[in-house]
Design a protein around this motif. Sequence first.
Motif, PDB file in Angstrom:
ATOM      1  N   ASN A   1       1.902   0.437  -4.601  1.00 39.99           N
ATOM      2  CA  ASN A   1       3.047   0.828  -5.407  1.00 39.99           C
ATOM      3  C   ASN A   1       3.168  -0.189  -6.549  1.00 39.99           C
ATOM      4  OD1 ASN A   1       5.599   1.114  -6.526  1.00 39.99           O
ATOM      5  ND2 ASN A   1       6.601   1.468  -4.562  1.00 39.99           N
ATOM      6  N   PRO A   2       3.053   0.232  -7.820  1.00 40.31           N
ATOM      7  CA  PRO A   2       3.079  -0.727  -8.925  1.00 40.31           C
ATOM      8  C   PRO A   2       4.378  -1.521  -9.015  1.00 40.31           C
ATOM      9  CG  PRO A   2       3.142   1.522  -9.754  1.00 40.31           C
ATOM     10  CD  PRO A   2       2.893   1.606  -8.278  1.00 40.31           C
TER      11      PRO A   2
ATOM     12  N   SER B   1       0.462   3.535 -11.524  1.00 46.74           N
ATOM     13  CA  SER B   1      -0.451   3.241 -10.429  1.00 46.74           C
ATOM     14  C   SER B   1      -0.966   1.810 -10.537  1.00 46.74           C
ATOM     15  CB  SER B   1      -1.640   4.207 -10.437  1.00 46.74           C
ATOM     16  OG  SER B   1      -2.441   3.984 -11.581  1.00 46.74           O
ATOM     17  N   ALA B   2      -1.454   1.317  -9.402  1.00 39.71           N
ATOM     18  CA  ALA B   2      -2.047  -0.016  -9.356  1.00 39.71           C
ATOM     19  C   ALA B   2      -3.008  -0.066  -8.188  1.00 39.71           C
ATOM     20  CB  ALA B   2      -0.970  -1.080  -9.203  1.00 39.71           C
ATOM     21  N   LYS B   3      -4.049  -0.899  -8.326  1.00 39.48           N
ATOM     22  CA  LYS B   3      -5.000  -1.124  -7.241  1.00 39.48           C
ATOM     23  C   LYS B   3      -5.230  -2.618  -7.097  1.00 39.48           C
ATOM     24  CE  LYS B   3      -7.628   3.162  -7.288  1.00 39.48           C
ATOM     25  NZ  LYS B   3      -8.961   3.773  -7.389  1.00 39.48           N
ATOM     26  N   ILE B   4      -5.325  -3.056  -5.851  1.00 37.10           N
ATOM     27  CA  ILE B   4      -5.625  -4.449  -5.550  1.00 37.10           C
ATOM     28  C   ILE B   4      -6.907  -4.483  -4.738  1.00 37.10           C
ATOM     29  CG2 ILE B   4      -4.915  -6.470  -4.229  1.00 37.10           C
ATOM     30  CD1 ILE B   4      -2.082  -5.975  -5.134  1.00 37.10           C
TER      31      ILE B   4
ATOM     32  N   ARG C   1       0.831  -1.204   0.000  1.00 33.62           N
ATOM     33  CA  ARG C   1       0.000   0.000   0.000  1.00 33.62           C
ATOM     34  C   ARG C   1       0.863   1.250   0.000  1.00 33.62           C
ATOM     35  NH1 ARG C   1      -4.880  -0.612   4.272  1.00 33.62           N
ATOM     36  NH2 ARG C   1      -4.826   1.635   3.889  1.00 33.62           N
ATOM     37  N   VAL C   2       0.428   2.259  -0.775  1.00 27.59           N
ATOM     38  CA  VAL C   2       1.193   3.504  -0.831  1.00 27.59           C
ATOM     39  C   VAL C   2       0.988   4.343   0.422  1.00 27.59           C
ATOM     40  CG1 VAL C   2       1.285   3.597  -3.347  1.00 27.59           C
ATOM     41  CG2 VAL C   2      -0.610   4.681  -2.167  1.00 27.59           C
ATOM     42  N   ASP C   3      -0.140   4.180   1.106  1.00 33.34           N
ATOM     43  CA  ASP C   3      -0.405   5.018   2.281  1.00 33.34           C
ATOM     44  C   ASP C   3       0.197   4.466   3.568  1.00 33.34           C
ATOM     45  OD1 ASP C   3      -2.180   2.884   2.339  1.00 33.34           O
ATOM     46  OD2 ASP C   3      -3.899   4.077   2.973  1.00 33.34           O
ATOM     47  N   THR C   4       0.261   3.147   3.730  1.00 38.35           N
ATOM     48  CA  THR C   4       0.739   2.575   4.990  1.00 38.35           C
ATOM     49  C   THR C   4       1.959   1.677   4.844  1.00 38.35           C
ATOM     50  OG1 THR C   4      -0.634   0.589   4.828  1.00 38.35           O
ATOM     51  CG2 THR C   4      -1.628   2.544   5.896  1.00 38.35           C
TER      52      THR C   4
END
Length: 142
Positions: A45-46, A25-28, A6-9
């Motif tokens: 993070n991609p 960018s990427a999302k899971i 995760r980019v935030d944590t």
Amino acid sequence: MFRGQRVDTGEWVFGMLCQYHAGVSAKIAANDFGTYEQGMAYCVNPATVGQYTGLTDRNGVKIFEGDILRLSHDWGDGTTDVWLAIVEFGNPNGLYSWGWQLRYLKGCSSFNKDILCWVDMEDTRAWCEVVGNVHDNPECKS
């Protein structure tokens, strides 16, 4: 199944890759359906996105792309060869052009680079175990 940081944590999340823009960018999605609702997908993070190989190590830990494995072979005569390798998809060794392979990191250098020779092979006294990944251990990446 995929994983990403995760980019935030910085926490690792596991699920379906529902959006990927290489290097951007990427999302899971933290579910098994490949879809997500608001709040159900995490921006990751991609560079850390890695696919599950479908294999587990000797302890039942899932093996992902980018994992660092400790490979051991007990010769039955009191000697054991040990080395580290990184799990990569494709052809990092120039041996063939498909599938999951092991890229040598350090230790005994004369080993079979086919990951299938190390998974569920306890009968032949060969083992592998996940000891980290290249994202949490960037010194091992190159």
